[in-house]
Design a protein around this motif. Sequence first.
Motif, PDB file in Angstrom:
ATOM      1  N   LEU A  73       4.889  10.542   6.800  1.00  0.00           N
ATOM      2  CA  LEU A  73       5.249  10.171   5.425  1.00  0.00           C
ATOM      3  C   LEU A  73       6.540  10.861   5.001  1.00  0.00           C
ATOM      4  O   LEU A  73       7.387  10.255   4.341  1.00  0.00           O
ATOM      5  CB  LEU A  73       4.111  10.521   4.461  1.00  0.00           C
ATOM      6  CG  LEU A  73       2.832   9.695   4.602  1.00  0.00           C
ATOM      7  CD1 LEU A  73       1.718  10.290   3.757  1.00  0.00           C
ATOM      8  CD2 LEU A  73       3.081   8.240   4.245  1.00  0.00           C
ATOM      9  N   MET A 127       0.850  -1.170   0.000  1.00  0.00           N
ATOM     10  CA  MET A 127       0.000   0.000   0.000  1.00  0.00           C
ATOM     11  C   MET A 127       0.898   1.236   0.000  1.00  0.00           C
ATOM     12  O   MET A 127       1.862   1.311   0.741  1.00  0.00           O
ATOM     13  CB  MET A 127      -0.898  -0.026   1.247  1.00  0.00           C
ATOM     14  CG  MET A 127      -1.940   1.041   1.232  1.00  0.00           C
ATOM     15  SD  MET A 127      -2.923   1.119   2.742  1.00  0.00           S
ATOM     16  CE  MET A 127      -3.949  -0.304   2.595  1.00  0.00           C
ATOM     17  N   SER A 128       0.532   2.193  -0.842  1.00  0.00           N
ATOM     18  CA  SER A 128       1.353   3.397  -0.964  1.00  0.00           C
ATOM     19  C   SER A 128       0.484   4.635  -0.794  1.00  0.00           C
ATOM     20  O   SER A 128      -0.671   4.662  -1.202  1.00  0.00           O
ATOM     21  CB  SER A 128       2.021   3.409  -2.338  1.00  0.00           C
ATOM     22  OG  SER A 128       2.780   4.572  -2.486  1.00  0.00           O
ATOM     23  N   ASN A 148       9.454   9.162   6.262  1.00  0.00           N
ATOM     24  CA  ASN A 148       9.534   7.815   5.683  1.00  0.00           C
ATOM     25  C   ASN A 148       8.960   6.742   6.609  1.00  0.00           C
ATOM     26  O   ASN A 148       9.396   5.598   6.582  1.00  0.00           O
ATOM     27  CB  ASN A 148      10.962   7.476   5.261  1.00  0.00           C
ATOM     28  CG  ASN A 148      10.992   6.657   3.997  1.00  0.00           C
ATOM     29  OD1 ASN A 148       9.992   6.575   3.285  1.00  0.00           O
ATOM     30  ND2 ASN A 148      12.129   6.042   3.719  1.00  0.00           N
ATOM     31  N   GLN A 149       7.995   7.119   7.421  1.00  0.00           N
ATOM     32  CA  GLN A 149       7.267   6.177   8.287  1.00  0.00           C
ATOM     33  C   GLN A 149       5.914   5.895   7.627  1.00  0.00           C
ATOM     34  O   GLN A 149       4.862   6.291   8.121  1.00  0.00           O
ATOM     35  CB  GLN A 149       7.084   6.769   9.690  1.00  0.00           C
ATOM     36  CG  GLN A 149       8.347   7.091  10.410  1.00  0.00           C
ATOM     37  CD  GLN A 149       9.111   5.822  10.782  1.00  0.00           C
ATOM     38  OE1 GLN A 149       8.527   4.829  11.198  1.00  0.00           O
ATOM     39  NE2 GLN A 149      10.421   5.856  10.594  1.00  0.00           N
ATOM     40  N   LYS A 150       5.962   5.198   6.499  1.00  0.00           N
ATOM     41  CA  LYS A 150       4.783   5.055   5.644  1.00  0.00           C
ATOM     42  C   LYS A 150       3.631   4.302   6.303  1.00  0.00           C
ATOM     43  O   LYS A 150       2.481   4.720   6.205  1.00  0.00           O
ATOM     44  CB  LYS A 150       5.171   4.395   4.331  1.00  0.00           C
ATOM     45  CG  LYS A 150       6.079   5.281   3.499  1.00  0.00           C
ATOM     46  CD  LYS A 150       6.222   4.715   2.109  1.00  0.00           C
ATOM     47  CE  LYS A 150       7.259   5.461   1.324  1.00  0.00           C
ATOM     48  NZ  LYS A 150       6.845   6.737   0.821  1.00  0.00           N
ATOM     49  N   THR A 151       3.915   3.214   6.979  1.00  0.00           N
ATOM     50  CA  THR A 151       2.834   2.404   7.550  1.00  0.00           C
ATOM     51  C   THR A 151       2.041   3.186   8.588  1.00  0.00           C
ATOM     52  O   THR A 151       0.803   3.232   8.532  1.00  0.00           O
ATOM     53  CB  THR A 151       3.404   1.116   8.184  1.00  0.00           C
ATOM     54  OG1 THR A 151       4.165   0.410   7.199  1.00  0.00           O
ATOM     55  CG2 THR A 151       2.289   0.222   8.688  1.00  0.00           C
ATOM     56  N   ILE A 152       2.726   3.807   9.520  1.00  0.00           N
ATOM     57  CA  ILE A 152       2.035   4.585  10.551  1.00  0.00           C
ATOM     58  C   ILE A 152       1.322   5.775   9.907  1.00  0.00           C
ATOM     59  O   ILE A 152       0.196   6.116  10.279  1.00  0.00           O
ATOM     60  CB  ILE A 152       3.021   5.046  11.645  1.00  0.00           C
ATOM     61  CG1 ILE A 152       3.646   3.832  12.328  1.00  0.00           C
ATOM     62  CG2 ILE A 152       2.320   5.917  12.670  1.00  0.00           C
ATOM     63  CD1 ILE A 152       4.782   4.178  13.275  1.00  0.00           C
ATOM     64  N   ILE A 198       0.049   5.969   6.921  1.00  0.00           N
ATOM     65  CA  ILE A 198      -1.156   5.492   6.236  1.00  0.00           C
ATOM     66  C   ILE A 198      -2.288   5.271   7.237  1.00  0.00           C
ATOM     67  O   ILE A 198      -3.433   5.673   7.010  1.00  0.00           O
ATOM     68  CB  ILE A 198      -0.849   4.203   5.442  1.00  0.00           C
ATOM     69  CG1 ILE A 198       0.022   4.540   4.230  1.00  0.00           C
ATOM     70  CG2 ILE A 198      -2.123   3.497   5.014  1.00  0.00           C
ATOM     71  CD1 ILE A 198       0.594   3.324   3.513  1.00  0.00           C
ATOM     72  N   TYR A 199      -1.966   4.656   8.357  1.00  0.00           N
ATOM     73  CA  TYR A 199      -2.996   4.414   9.367  1.00  0.00           C
ATOM     74  C   TYR A 199      -3.517   5.719   9.973  1.00  0.00           C
ATOM     75  O   TYR A 199      -4.719   5.863  10.216  1.00  0.00           O
ATOM     76  CB  TYR A 199      -2.483   3.481  10.469  1.00  0.00           C
ATOM     77  CG  TYR A 199      -2.422   2.038  10.026  1.00  0.00           C
ATOM     78  CD1 TYR A 199      -3.573   1.348   9.666  1.00  0.00           C
ATOM     79  CD2 TYR A 199      -1.210   1.365   9.958  1.00  0.00           C
ATOM     80  CE1 TYR A 199      -3.522   0.032   9.240  1.00  0.00           C
ATOM     81  CE2 TYR A 199      -1.143   0.053   9.539  1.00  0.00           C
ATOM     82  CZ  TYR A 199      -2.309  -0.614   9.185  1.00  0.00           C
ATOM     83  OH  TYR A 199      -2.256  -1.917   8.764  1.00  0.00           O
TER      84      TYR A 199
END
Length: 133
Positions: free
Chosen positions: A83, A1-2, A86-90, A92-93
Amino acid sequence: MSLSLETPALLFSATSLILLAYTNRFLTIAQIIRSLKKHYDDNHNKSILIEIKNLNLRLSLIRYMQLFGVLCLFLSVFAMLLLYLNQKTIGIYLFGLSLLCLLISLAISFWEISISVHALRVHLKDIEENEKM
């Protein structure tokens, strides 16, 4: 997921306009309450008291609408920061959580509008009954 950095930024203009609309509703209702309170102090009319209670409920709902709208904006900014770091997962949530806050704010807004429409219909019904006499 991006998720790109620009996606959460898209909520800024929409959320800002929604918050402005909520503030305008708050100010309008506050002005009406002040006017009705003055009439109530003069007349002690029960129907005015009921209307003030209705408007007080609407003020509470608007406060929650604003709370969730501001929380949406805050979470969107925080998601952008994550983002960027570069903390993409957190990120996104958090962006998903900001969208949930926006949905809650809009749902409460719909509830508040429904109360307003019902109150206006009661006033119109009174006018129709007076016209029949």
